[in-house]
Scaffold this motif. Structure first.
Motif, mmCIF file in Angstrom:
data_model
loop_
_atom_site.group_PDB
_atom_site.id
_atom_site.type_symbol
_atom_site.label_atom_id
_atom_site.label_comp_id
_atom_site.label_asym_id
_atom_site.label_seq_id
_atom_site.Cartn_x
_atom_site.Cartn_y
_atom_site.Cartn_z
ATOM 1 N N TRP A 147 -33.934 -21.025 80.803
ATOM 2 C CA TRP A 147 -32.773 -20.920 81.692
ATOM 3 C C TRP A 147 -33.176 -20.580 83.121
ATOM 4 N N MET A 148 -34.252 -19.808 83.298
ATOM 5 C CA MET A 148 -34.690 -19.477 84.652
ATOM 6 C C MET A 148 -35.196 -20.720 85.376
ATOM 7 N N HIS A 149 -35.857 -21.602 84.634
ATOM 8 C CA HIS A 149 -36.285 -22.880 85.221
ATOM 9 C C HIS A 149 -35.078 -23.729 85.604
ATOM 10 N N LYS A 150 -34.037 -23.674 84.792
ATOM 11 C CA LYS A 150 -32.838 -24.455 85.106
ATOM 12 C C LYS A 150 -32.185 -23.971 86.397
ATOM 13 N N VAL A 151 -32.132 -22.648 86.568
ATOM 14 C CA VAL A 151 -31.562 -22.096 87.798
ATOM 15 C C VAL A 151 -32.409 -22.499 89.004
ATOM 16 N N ALA A 152 -33.730 -22.337 88.871
ATOM 17 C CA ALA A 152 -34.626 -22.695 89.976
ATOM 18 C C ALA A 152 -34.560 -24.189 90.275
ATOM 19 N N LEU A 153 -34.453 -24.993 89.222
ATOM 20 C CA LEU A 153 -34.390 -26.444 89.408
ATOM 21 C C LEU A 153 -33.132 -26.843 90.178
ATOM 22 N N MET A 154 -32.010 -26.228 89.850
ATOM 23 C CA MET A 154 -30.769 -26.535 90.561
ATOM 24 C C MET A 154 -30.847 -26.089 92.020
ATOM 25 N N MET A 155 -31.508 -24.960 92.277
ATOM 26 C CA MET A 155 -31.685 -24.505 93.647
ATOM 27 C C MET A 155 -32.523 -25.499 94.444
ATOM 28 N N VAL A 156 -33.597 -25.995 93.835
ATOM 29 C CA VAL A 156 -34.442 -26.980 94.508
ATOM 30 C C VAL A 156 -33.666 -28.264 94.770
ATOM 31 N N LEU A 157 -32.892 -28.712 93.784
ATOM 32 C CA LEU A 157 -32.123 -29.949 93.931
ATOM 33 C C LEU A 157 -31.097 -29.832 95.052
ATOM 34 N N VAL A 158 -30.362 -28.726 95.080
ATOM 35 C CA VAL A 158 -29.354 -28.527 96.124
ATOM 36 C C VAL A 158 -30.012 -28.442 97.494
ATOM 37 N N THR A 159 -31.141 -27.734 97.575
ATOM 38 C CA THR A 159 -31.858 -27.613 98.850
ATOM 39 C C THR A 159 -32.327 -28.971 99.356
ATOM 40 N N LEU A 160 -32.836 -29.799 98.448
ATOM 41 C CA LEU A 160 -33.297 -31.127 98.839
ATOM 42 C C LEU A 160 -32.137 -31.983 99.345
ATOM 43 N N LEU A 161 -31.019 -31.931 98.658
ATOM 44 C CA LEU A 161 -29.866 -32.736 99.081
ATOM 45 C C LEU A 161 -29.351 -32.295 100.442
#
Length: 603
Positions: A122-136
């Motif tokens: 779940w921590m990877h999922k949170v970090a992954l969503m943060m990276v995705l939003v930042t990239l967009l």
């Protein structure tokens, strides 16, 4: 004394523990499973793949845009009001995000390869969503405020496409192991067909990609023209404070072929060089004239301008990360620089026989020289004694007057007109940003005797591409780097590239076919009929690694009973699992026991 033996011994699986532990925080054996990945986790794998693609694109973009870091910092300066190197933190974040997402992507592919159920922590999922939003958000911001910079990706492909093409073929070829394994383990023919068509389609697209790849560096060597002239933008701003005499002298030392200057007229009628409309960024005007820090530079008298320090900011801000490389003597010289007049720059150009491209800032309304600003600039040029053919005149205002007064000036425009119009209007050259013109257009202009200057070119790879394209000159902040480029970074004959292309495709096809045969060996033999005695369960057990534990156990039970019922292990081969072997063993045992029993009774 009873000695207890363990029922089952498990060998340590460090690599598998590391794989599932890092990806899903499943470090224990009982936490792992060969069951099929749930649809929810498949969705997260899709999100991870999309984020990986975006992170690769963003990191590649920001790496290649190195040529324009100073332009980006200048844009941020105009928005924020203070100077800072914004490119470094952006590059650091892009690199960190790319590394993290790539690591997770590799772990996910390894899960598929070894047949482990994916379960992203779940921590990877949170970090992954943060990276995705930042990239967009980052991509949307760049698209809004710096849209033309996306062109750098297509331009960089002209320098890297042949090598990226070979690298892409290598990566997709290695993925054949994963694809072939999934193909062999799948029981659904439709899925097999779609999966195979998709993979083969990607391969064919890569194999045929050179048909649309274009690079000016794929050319015959005899067609390569002379190296473009290097025009020092504001001197050599990476080696000294911009628009100071030290900067222009450093450009001469680095074998620049000319200068590019922005000219402003002071309130008392002196032409001096200054890029910004205010003095705030490059001088100490806030200390000397605190109340006038935001005033237009043209509203100051030259007597006040020459008292300002124009070098201290270079040491404090270090805009190109090069000030620290100056020696003690050079730094002391830089700290004592002041603004310089146009006449001083022109005299240096006369001594070195260098060309000068001139652009002008018209004074603001109410300025005493607003209507005669061209005359002031032309007087400075005439008094310097520079040959008129070395002056490249860029301003478009009242160009007709300049042509009358100085007909031998080279008239240059930033308007991209066709060659016929340029010749009819008397233009000798174009001055364009490097992404506004392509190789075909450059050659067309050159055939009409119209030179092309592009700006700003700071990276050797970009100079190499433009050199092969036929550009006559480039404006640069990095004279010290470009002057060392004596040949393009790479050139390739068309027949050499054809050989590289065909060789890479043949090797790839051979490896892919070999991998598919190896991964599907048992299935192929069974299809060809040499293993007709095998049951489907035998084939699936030998070929499939990734199946649920329940399915594997069921297949094992089916296999055991089918072998017993079908008599695959006869007495000839000594099998104890066959029907005849089993009966023989039992009969012998009974007979032996009966003989011993009769003998005992007789006794």
């Amino acid at each position: 004394m009873v000695k207890h033996q363990p029922l089952q011994y498990y060998e340590p699986q460090l690599c598998l523990s590391f794989l599932t532990g890092i990806y899903g925080c499943r470090w224990k054996r009982y936490q792992r499973s060969h069951d099929s990945t749930t649809k929810w986790e498949q969705l997260w794998f899709l999100i991870l793949s999309v984020t990986f693609f975006l992170s690769v694109t963003w990191f590649y973009f920001w790496w290649e845009v190195h040529n324009d870091y100073n332009e980006f910092n200048w844009y941020m300066y105009k928005r924020k009001g203070y100077w800072s190197d914004w490119s470094v933190p952006v590059l650091a974040l892009a690199g960190a995000g790319f590394t993290y997402v790539t690591f997770l992507q590799i772990l996910a592919l390894c899960h598929i390869t070894v047949g482990q159920q994916m379960n992203l922590y779940w921590m990877h999922k949170v970090a992954l969503m943060m990276v995705l939003v930042t990239l967009l958000v980052a991509m949307a911001s760049i698209n809004q405020m710096w849209k033309e910079e996306w062109d750098i990706i297509l331009i960089s492909f002209q320098a890297t496409a042949p090598f990226l093409h070979v690298g892409a073929i290598a990566v997709v070829t290695l993925l054949a192991w994963l694809v072939a394994g999934q193909f062999a383990r799948s029981e659904r023919i439709v899925f097999q067909a779609l999966f195979l068509i998709l993979y083969v389609g990607v391969l064919l697209a890569l194999y045929l990609l050179p048909l649309v790849i274009y690079s000016p560096c794929i050319m015959n060597r005899e067609d390569l023209g002379p190296r473009p002239d290097i025009i020092g933008n504001r001197g050599a701003p990476m080696l000294a404070p911009e628009n100071t005499m030290m900067s222009f002298q450093r450009a001469v030392e680095q074998q620049a072929d000319g200068f590019f200057v922005n000219v402003t007229i002071s309130y008392d009628g002196v032409a001096f060089v200054m890029h910004d409309t205010t003095l705030r960024r490059t001088t100490n005007v806030e200390e000397v004239f605190r109340d006038r820090a935001l005033d237009n530079a043209a509203t100051f008298n030259w007597t006040d301008l020459k008292e300002l320090n124009a070098g201290r900011w270079f040491s404090q801000e270090d805009p190109f990360w090069t000030a620290r490389e100056l020696s003690g003597t050079e730094m002391e010289e830089a700290l004592n620089q002041s603004l310089c007049r146009l006449a001083d720059v022109l005299q240096l150009a006369v001594r070195r026989n260098l060309s000068v491209m001139v652009d002008l800032w018209r004074p603001p309304a109410g300025h005493p020289y607003r209507s005669t600003w061209l005359n002031v600039t032309l007087d400075a040029i005439f008094l310097s004694g520079i040959p008129h053919q070395l002056v490249k005149w860029l301003p478009g205002e009242e160009r007709w007057l300049v042509r009358q007064i100085a007909p031998r000036f080279q008239q240059v425009t930033s308007l991209k007109l066709n060659a016929t119009e340029l010749r009819s209007q008397g233009f000798a050259g174009l001055n364009l940003r490097y992404n506004k013109i392509n190789a075909d257009q450059i050659r067309d202009y050159a055939s009409r005797n119209i030179s092309t200057n592009v700006y700003l070119v700071n990276d050797p790879w970009l100079l190499s591409v433009l050199w092969c394209a036929g550009v006559q000159s480039v404006t640069s902040d990095a004279c010290q780097l470009l002057s060392k480029v004596q040949t393009p970074n790479w050139m390739m004959q068309p027949d050499e590239y054809l050989t590289l292309w065909v060789t890479a495709d043949i090797i790839s096809v051979t490896i892919v076919v070999g991998i598919f045969i190896l991964q599907n060996y048992h299935l192929i033999r069974w299809r060809l009929g040499s293993m007709r005695s095998y049951n489907p369960e035998q084939i699936m057990l030998s070929a499939a690694v990734r199946r649920s534990s329940r399915d594997v156990n069921i297949m094992k039970e089916k296999l055991i009973f089918s072998e017993i019922n079908n008599g695959l292990g006869s007495s000839d081969d000594g099998s104890l699992c066959s029907e005849s072997g089993f009966d023989g063993y039992m009969n012998d045992g009974v007979g032996g026991l009966g003989s011993r029993g009769r003998k005992n009774r007789m006794d």
